[in-house]
Design a protein around this motif. Sequence first.
Motif, PDB file in Angstrom:
ATOM      1  N   ALA A   1       0.810  -1.231   0.000  1.00 54.39           N
ATOM      2  CA  ALA A   1       0.000   0.000   0.000  1.00 54.39           C
ATOM      3  C   ALA A   1       0.838   1.274   0.000  1.00 54.39           C
ATOM      4  N   SER A   2       2.165   1.146  -0.041  1.00 59.87           N
ATOM      5  CA  SER A   2       2.991   2.360   0.112  1.00 59.87           C
ATOM      6  C   SER A   2       3.074   3.189  -1.165  1.00 59.87           C
ATOM      7  N   SER A   3       2.756   2.605  -2.311  1.00 61.97           N
ATOM      8  CA  SER A   3       2.858   3.356  -3.572  1.00 61.97           C
ATOM      9  C   SER A   3       1.935   2.723  -4.626  1.00 61.97           C
ATOM     10  N   GLY A   4       1.882   3.378  -5.778  1.00 60.82           N
ATOM     11  CA  GLY A   4       1.245   2.788  -6.954  1.00 60.82           C
ATOM     12  C   GLY A   4      -0.229   2.432  -6.803  1.00 60.82           C
ATOM     13  N   ILE A   5      -0.587   1.318  -7.400  1.00 61.64           N
ATOM     14  CA  ILE A   5      -1.982   0.873  -7.462  1.00 61.64           C
ATOM     15  C   ILE A   5      -2.543   0.611  -6.061  1.00 61.64           C
ATOM     16  N   GLY A   6      -1.729   0.019  -5.201  1.00 57.55           N
ATOM     17  CA  GLY A   6      -2.182  -0.291  -3.838  1.00 57.55           C
ATOM     18  C   GLY A   6      -2.511   0.981  -3.076  1.00 57.55           C
TER      19      GLY A   6
ATOM     20  N   ALA B   1       3.674  -2.941   3.637  1.00 57.11           N
ATOM     21  CA  ALA B   1       4.720  -2.644   2.632  1.00 57.11           C
ATOM     22  C   ALA B   1       6.038  -2.566   3.405  1.00 57.11           C
ATOM     23  N   ARG B   2       7.156  -2.526   2.692  1.00 53.95           N
ATOM     24  CA  ARG B   2       8.453  -2.449   3.389  1.00 53.95           C
ATOM     25  C   ARG B   2       8.807  -1.023   3.782  1.00 53.95           C
ATOM     26  N   ARG B   3       8.442  -0.030   2.967  1.00 52.41           N
ATOM     27  CA  ARG B   3       8.851   1.363   3.260  1.00 52.41           C
ATOM     28  C   ARG B   3       7.936   1.981   4.323  1.00 52.41           C
ATOM     29  N   LYS B   4       8.488   1.938   5.567  1.00 47.23           N
ATOM     30  CA  LYS B   4       7.718   2.310   6.752  1.00 47.23           C
ATOM     31  C   LYS B   4       7.181   3.744   6.700  1.00 47.23           C
TER      32      LYS B   4
ATOM     33  N   ASP C   1       8.184  -7.458   4.993  1.00 49.01           N
ATOM     34  CA  ASP C   1       8.436  -8.050   3.682  1.00 49.01           C
ATOM     35  C   ASP C   1       7.428  -9.168   3.412  1.00 49.01           C
ATOM     36  N   ALA C   2       6.653  -9.025   2.356  1.00 51.56           N
ATOM     37  CA  ALA C   2       5.605 -10.000   2.037  1.00 51.56           C
ATOM     38  C   ALA C   2       6.167 -11.352   1.611  1.00 51.56           C
ATOM     39  N   THR C   3       7.457 -11.417   1.305  1.00 54.49           N
ATOM     40  CA  THR C   3       8.029 -12.714   0.945  1.00 54.49           C
ATOM     41  C   THR C   3       8.352 -13.542   2.199  1.00 54.49           C
TER      42      THR C   3
ATOM     43  N   ASP D   1      10.394 -13.593 -16.521  1.00 56.27           N
ATOM     44  CA  ASP D   1      10.256 -14.076 -15.143  1.00 56.27           C
ATOM     45  C   ASP D   1       8.952 -13.596 -14.513  1.00 56.27           C
ATOM     46  N   TYR D   2       8.572 -12.370 -14.848  1.00 57.04           N
ATOM     47  CA  TYR D   2       7.331 -11.782 -14.310  1.00 57.04           C
ATOM     48  C   TYR D   2       6.106 -12.516 -14.854  1.00 57.04           C
ATOM     49  N   THR D   3       6.079 -12.750 -16.173  1.00 56.91           N
ATOM     50  CA  THR D   3       4.906 -13.420 -16.758  1.00 56.91           C
ATOM     51  C   THR D   3       4.790 -14.850 -16.205  1.00 56.91           C
TER      52      THR D   3
ATOM     53  N   PHE E   1      -1.408  -1.922 -18.656  1.00 57.76           N
ATOM     54  CA  PHE E   1      -0.368  -1.013 -18.174  1.00 57.76           C
ATOM     55  C   PHE E   1      -0.976   0.122 -17.338  1.00 57.76           C
ATOM     56  N   VAL E   2      -0.325   0.398 -16.211  1.00 55.92           N
ATOM     57  CA  VAL E   2      -0.771   1.467 -15.305  1.00 55.92           C
ATOM     58  C   VAL E   2       0.441   2.326 -14.981  1.00 55.92           C
ATOM     59  N   SER E   3       0.249   3.648 -14.989  1.00 56.42           N
ATOM     60  CA  SER E   3       1.401   4.557 -14.794  1.00 56.42           C
ATOM     61  C   SER E   3       1.739   4.698 -13.313  1.00 56.42           C
ATOM     62  N   SER E   4       2.239   3.597 -12.719  1.00 54.05           N
ATOM     63  CA  SER E   4       2.511   3.633 -11.283  1.00 54.05           C
ATOM     64  C   SER E   4       3.813   4.352 -10.959  1.00 54.05           C
ATOM     65  N   LYS E   5       4.805   4.279 -11.809  1.00 53.73           N
ATOM     66  CA  LYS E   5       6.055   4.995 -11.553  1.00 53.73           C
ATOM     67  C   LYS E   5       6.811   5.160 -12.860  1.00 53.73           C
ATOM     68  N   PRO E   6       7.746   6.159 -12.921  1.00 50.41           N
ATOM     69  CA  PRO E   6       8.499   6.335 -14.164  1.00 50.41           C
ATOM     70  C   PRO E   6       9.283   5.071 -14.483  1.00 50.41           C
TER      71      PRO E   6
END
Length: 259
Positions: free
Chosen positions: A13-18, A36-39, A62-64, A154-156, A190-195
């Motif tokens: 939830a710290s950035s982007g779509i979340g 999210a990791r970034r407190k 970390d979700a992993t 790897d992502y797909t 595609f979503v413009s979450s970050k450059p």
Amino acid sequence: MDYCRKVILLTGASSGIGRATVLKLAAQENKIAITARRKELLAEVAEAVRNAGSECLTFPGDATNAKHAEKVVRDTVNRWGRIDIAILNVGAGPATNLLTSSAERILGCMRANYDSMVNFYVPVLRQMRAQTTRGLITHINSLASYFGIPMQGDYTAAKAAARILFETARMELEHFGVDHIRLQTIHPGFVSSKPKQDKLPRPNELSLEAAADHILRAIRSETPEYRFPAGMALATRVGRIAPLWLKTKILLGAAPKQY
Ligand SMILES: NC(=O)c1ccc[n+]([C@@H]2O[C@H](COP(=O)([O-])OP(=O)(O)OC[C@H]3O[C@@H](n4cnc5c(N)ncnc54)[C@H](OP(=O)(O)O)[C@@H]3O)[C@@H](O)[C@H]2O)c1
């Protein structure tokens, strides 16, 4: 499912779509647990959620890490008694090249996109099975989960694994008569979450705002496999039935010569 006055867990939830989705949910008097990791970024999102009229718990981590996920679910339930909606959004798909990538990097992508979902899916499902009220688990997947795409191998592969896991678990809910839980996969284009640093073409790219609106619409409709935007969803559908040689030609035509 209606998303007003609910207990909602949203990962990433710290950035982007979340972040964009949680800010919309915040206007509906919900109780929202975010991770999210970034407190610091997470704390900023939590403040915005509370200002908009919802309660918020933050779980930096970390979700992993499966233990982190177990603790998030346990602490959320200890505080609010249940989970109505879980939106499993963590993921990342930096450009890659499968001819030069390391095993560690390929497996890291699997951890970021697949393990991060499974780690939450298991304790959330267990919790929802113990509840008598209705529950919805939504995974933010990708239209890229339907076939391999150069620069995104790897992502797909990781997103395809996640799609098939949910598809099968959905069948098993039906088979074992668990009818108060819904499993949903949302596939954004595609979503413009970050450059982006890469040269990957991003046709029909949507704003974060528009993507979050789609996600809320999908949650309300409980459509098992929700794909957006319409043009890219249609292109993906055609791609799924196109012969491999044609798909390869089109995808390679869009890929940069060097990456
Ligand atoms: N943007 C697109 O074009 C697009 C298209 C289709 C699907 N998607 C999917 O949409 C989801 C969100 O992507 P996005 O574009 O919004 O990316 P983003 O802006 O990078 O957001 C990803 C979120 O996940 C968190 N996250 C990543 N790895 C994590 C980890 N190991 N543990 C905990 N949190 C982690 C990040 O927070 P921290 O870094 O603070 O941990 C961040 O809050 C992903 O699943 C992605 O695959 C995106």
